[in-house]
Design a protein around this motif. Structure first.
Motif, PDB file in Angstrom:
ATOM      1  N   GLU A 156      -4.134  -4.615   0.574  1.00 47.15           N
ATOM      2  CA  GLU A 156      -2.982  -4.906  -0.280  1.00 47.15           C
ATOM      3  C   GLU A 156      -3.024  -4.207  -1.642  1.00 47.15           C
ATOM      4  O   GLU A 156      -4.005  -4.260  -2.373  1.00 47.15           O
ATOM      5  CB  GLU A 156      -2.916  -6.422  -0.505  1.00 47.15           C
ATOM      6  N   GLY A 157      -1.897  -3.530  -1.947  1.00 49.47           N
ATOM      7  CA  GLY A 157      -1.679  -2.979  -3.274  1.00 49.47           C
ATOM      8  C   GLY A 157      -2.414  -1.698  -3.605  1.00 49.47           C
ATOM      9  O   GLY A 157      -2.311  -1.204  -4.738  1.00 49.47           O
ATOM     10  N   SER A 158      -3.141  -1.110  -2.682  1.00 47.20           N
ATOM     11  CA  SER A 158      -3.897   0.110  -2.980  1.00 47.20           C
ATOM     12  C   SER A 158      -3.022   1.356  -2.852  1.00 47.20           C
ATOM     13  O   SER A 158      -2.050   1.378  -2.094  1.00 47.20           O
ATOM     14  CB  SER A 158      -5.107   0.220  -2.054  1.00 47.20           C
ATOM     15  N   VAL A 159      -3.395   2.381  -3.590  1.00 48.55           N
ATOM     16  CA  VAL A 159      -2.715   3.678  -3.544  1.00 48.55           C
ATOM     17  C   VAL A 159      -3.731   4.726  -3.088  1.00 48.55           C
ATOM     18  O   VAL A 159      -4.828   4.816  -3.641  1.00 48.55           O
ATOM     19  CB  VAL A 159      -2.157   4.055  -4.934  1.00 48.55           C
ATOM     20  N   VAL A 160      -3.355   5.507  -2.063  1.00 48.93           N
ATOM     21  CA  VAL A 160      -4.231   6.554  -1.536  1.00 48.93           C
ATOM     22  C   VAL A 160      -3.428   7.847  -1.506  1.00 48.93           C
ATOM     23  O   VAL A 160      -2.380   7.907  -0.848  1.00 48.93           O
ATOM     24  CB  VAL A 160      -4.744   6.212  -0.124  1.00 48.93           C
TER      25      VAL A 160
ATOM     26  N   VAL B 194       0.845  -1.205   0.000  1.00 48.54           N
ATOM     27  CA  VAL B 194       0.000   0.000   0.000  1.00 48.54           C
ATOM     28  C   VAL B 194       0.876   1.250   0.000  1.00 48.54           C
ATOM     29  O   VAL B 194       1.921   1.291   0.661  1.00 48.54           O
ATOM     30  CB  VAL B 194      -0.948   0.000   1.215  1.00 48.54           C
ATOM     31  N   GLN B 195       0.442   2.275  -0.713  1.00 48.20           N
ATOM     32  CA  GLN B 195       1.104   3.582  -0.686  1.00 48.20           C
ATOM     33  C   GLN B 195       0.107   4.624  -0.177  1.00 48.20           C
ATOM     34  O   GLN B 195      -0.969   4.796  -0.765  1.00 48.20           O
ATOM     35  CB  GLN B 195       1.580   3.988  -2.076  1.00 48.20           C
ATOM     36  N   ILE B 196       0.475   5.302   0.892  1.00 41.85           N
ATOM     37  CA  ILE B 196      -0.336   6.387   1.449  1.00 41.85           C
ATOM     38  C   ILE B 196       0.500   7.656   1.361  1.00 41.85           C
ATOM     39  O   ILE B 196       1.587   7.728   1.931  1.00 41.85           O
ATOM     40  CB  ILE B 196      -0.713   6.127   2.922  1.00 41.85           C
ATOM     41  N   LYS B 197      -0.003   8.662   0.667  1.00 43.05           N
ATOM     42  CA  LYS B 197       0.752   9.907   0.508  1.00 43.05           C
ATOM     43  C   LYS B 197      -0.163  11.111   0.687  1.00 43.05           C
ATOM     44  O   LYS B 197      -1.272  11.149   0.149  1.00 43.05           O
ATOM     45  CB  LYS B 197       1.410   9.962  -0.874  1.00 43.05           C
ATOM     46  N   ASP B 198       0.302  12.094   1.481  1.00 43.89           N
ATOM     47  CA  ASP B 198      -0.420  13.367   1.651  1.00 43.89           C
ATOM     48  C   ASP B 198      -1.870  13.141   2.045  1.00 43.89           C
ATOM     49  O   ASP B 198      -2.775  13.836   1.572  1.00 43.89           O
ATOM     50  CB  ASP B 198      -0.364  14.197   0.363  1.00 43.89           C
ATOM     51  N   SER B 199      -2.133  12.176   2.929  1.00 45.44           N
ATOM     52  CA  SER B 199      -3.506  11.789   3.245  1.00 45.44           C
ATOM     53  C   SER B 199      -3.759  11.756   4.737  1.00 45.44           C
ATOM     54  O   SER B 199      -2.824  11.742   5.550  1.00 45.44           O
ATOM     55  CB  SER B 199      -3.814  10.416   2.635  1.00 45.44           C
ATOM     56  N   ILE B 200      -5.046  11.767   5.089  1.00 42.27           N
ATOM     57  CA  ILE B 200      -5.483  11.699   6.478  1.00 42.27           C
ATOM     58  C   ILE B 200      -6.416  10.506   6.598  1.00 42.27           C
ATOM     59  O   ILE B 200      -7.491  10.489   5.996  1.00 42.27           O
ATOM     60  CB  ILE B 200      -6.225  12.986   6.895  1.00 42.27           C
ATOM     61  N   LEU B 201      -6.002   9.513   7.358  1.00 40.24           N
ATOM     62  CA  LEU B 201      -6.809   8.322   7.578  1.00 40.24           C
ATOM     63  C   LEU B 201      -7.369   8.393   8.994  1.00 40.24           C
ATOM     64  O   LEU B 201      -6.609   8.376   9.971  1.00 40.24           O
ATOM     65  CB  LEU B 201      -5.990   7.047   7.382  1.00 40.24           C
ATOM     66  N   LEU B 202      -8.670   8.505   9.108  1.00 37.69           N
ATOM     67  CA  LEU B 202      -9.328   8.678  10.398  1.00 37.69           C
ATOM     68  C   LEU B 202      -9.452   7.323  11.108  1.00 37.69           C
ATOM     69  O   LEU B 202      -9.096   6.284  10.545  1.00 37.69           O
ATOM     70  CB  LEU B 202     -10.676   9.362  10.198  1.00 37.69           C
ATOM     71  N   PRO B 203      -9.923   7.300  12.361  1.00 39.78           N
ATOM     72  CA  PRO B 203      -9.849   6.074  13.163  1.00 39.78           C
ATOM     73  C   PRO B 203     -10.446   4.835  12.490  1.00 39.78           C
ATOM     74  O   PRO B 203     -11.509   4.885  11.883  1.00 39.78           O
ATOM     75  CB  PRO B 203     -10.630   6.451  14.428  1.00 39.78           C
TER      76      PRO B 203
END
Length: 393
Positions: free
Chosen positions: A338-342, A323-332
């Motif tokens: 697997e394999g997702s881009v956010v 998974v790639q998480i960039k410049d994002s806010i993931l709340l509780p």
């Protein structure tokens, strides 16, 4: 009953419709912020750090989650026998039985609560602003100026001035003009929505306002202009710290991202002015052997196997392998499989992004110029979904 010098009335009833899906099932003050916190934590912590221990919280929209979160106020050291935190929803009475009709009406309906403590001063606060402020300094200023009303103010960018109540002041900081959200502001000195009133002044103003059938029953629209019209001593307290109204998706996103900057004014790590929260008790976060984390906040209960950069992971977030998480806010309690881009996305509480999704752009990692994508609370994004930047899901 113990007489209090200052009682706080915290307005926490706003629907927050401009935050879209983030407030579909909760009031704006209950929205997660900066990972560990809820927006209301900042105002409650300000009260605690300022030794204001009698706080009335005026709740109207979606009260259950906010009510259960605040509880008795023990998380903010406000559960004392001489005042404490009191939840004040609208109620039926012989005189009225309606919802709060404006900010001033909300305080007016709880007139008896304030009168019970017979304070010298009442501070009016908002539950949907992010800032750290010692209210005792403002109260000291209020006393020194022998003021009837003191308004906390801050300089805002000229292009944003029309979003706020705008003030003009003389050389002694006395307010000479107040305009609520003017289309053509003649100043960029903005009200922060924090007011200190002498209780005798506020009492008289609320009673008069309640009898005016043409009033919107609002502090900015009615109470403050009327005080100026009556030549009351109304002063501007110029606040020098960090303050943000996080009432829109853009301002909410930017305020969260600003907290990742080194040396930022908000400084949630300052031991001398702590921000308290009533977060869930969770185990420590876990970082897998192939994970990469850079310039990010990762809260308790998170499990990270992928790559996270310049992002905020609230408690209980799961980030799967690849998974790639960039410049994002993931709340509780968000799960990204697997394999997702956010990218440049706010993912609402308990939402789940299944395998191999592409969220925040149609073609890989989004650029800084593209819009902010928002996924509502509890949404499930099916496998192989492509959600372009700027979408509301």
């Amino acid at each position: 009953m113990s007489k209090q010098e200052c009682v706080a009335m915290l307005l926490a009833g706003g629907q927050g419709s401009r935050l879209g899906g983030l407030t579909r099932i909760r009031a704006k003050p209950a929205v997660s912020f900066c990972g560990k916190y809820r927006i209301i934590d900042f105002t409650l912590s300000n009260c605690s750090n300022s030794h204001i221990n009698t706080v009335g919280v005026l709740i109207q929209y979606k009260p259950f989650l906010l009510n259960s979160y605040i509880g008795l106020g023990s998380a903010w050291d406000l559960d004392n026998p001489y005042g404490g935190v009191n939840i004040l929803p609208p109620f039926m009475s012989e005189k009225a039985g309606s919802w709060y009709n404006g900010t001033a009406n909300a305080v007016y309906q709880n007139y008896e609560f304030i009168d019970y403590y017979d304070p010298e001063y009442v501070i009016i606060l908002s539950g949907d602003h992010v800032y750290k402020m010692d209210y005792t300094l403002m109260l000291k200023f209020h006393k020194e100026k022998n003021s009837d009303v003191t308004i906390a103010t801050i300089q805002v960018p000229w292009e944003e001035a029309s979003r706020f109540g705008i003030l003009s002041v003389d050389d002694d900081a006395r307010i000479t003009k107040f305009s609520e959200k003017p289309s053509q502001p003649d100043s960029n000195l903005a009200s922060m929505g924090v007011y200190i009133f002498n209780w005798s002044t506020l009492k008289q103003a609320l009673i008069a306002d309640s009898k005016d059938p043409l009033s919107q029953n609002d502090f900015g629209q009615n109470i403050i202009p009327q005080q100026l019209k009556e030549a009351k001593r109304v002063y501007a307290y110029k606040f020098q710290g960090y303050w943000r109204d996080v009432g829109t998706i853009e301002s909410y996103y930017q305020a969260n991202m600003e907290s990742l900057r080194a040396g930022h004014f908000l400084n949630i790590f300052d031991p001398k002015f702590r921000i308290f929260s009533n977060e869930d008790i969770l185990p420590p976060h876990f970082v897998g052997s192939n994970a990469m984390i850079e310039n990010s906040l990762v809260c308790n209960g998170c499990i990270v196997h992928g790559k996270v950069s310049n992002s905020i992971l609230a408690p209980g977030v799961y980030v799967g392998k690849g998974v790639q998480i960039k410049d994002s806010i993931l709340l509780p309690y968000v799960k990204v499989h697997e394999g997702s881009v956010v990218c440049k996305t706010i993912v609402g509480e308990n939402a789940e992004i299944m395998r191999h999704c592409n969220v925040g752009t149609g073609e890989g990692i989004a650029s800084d110029q593209e819009g902010i994508t928002v996924i509502e609370d509890n949404r499930i994004i099916p496998e192989y979904s492509i959600i372009e930047a700027g979408r509301n899901v």
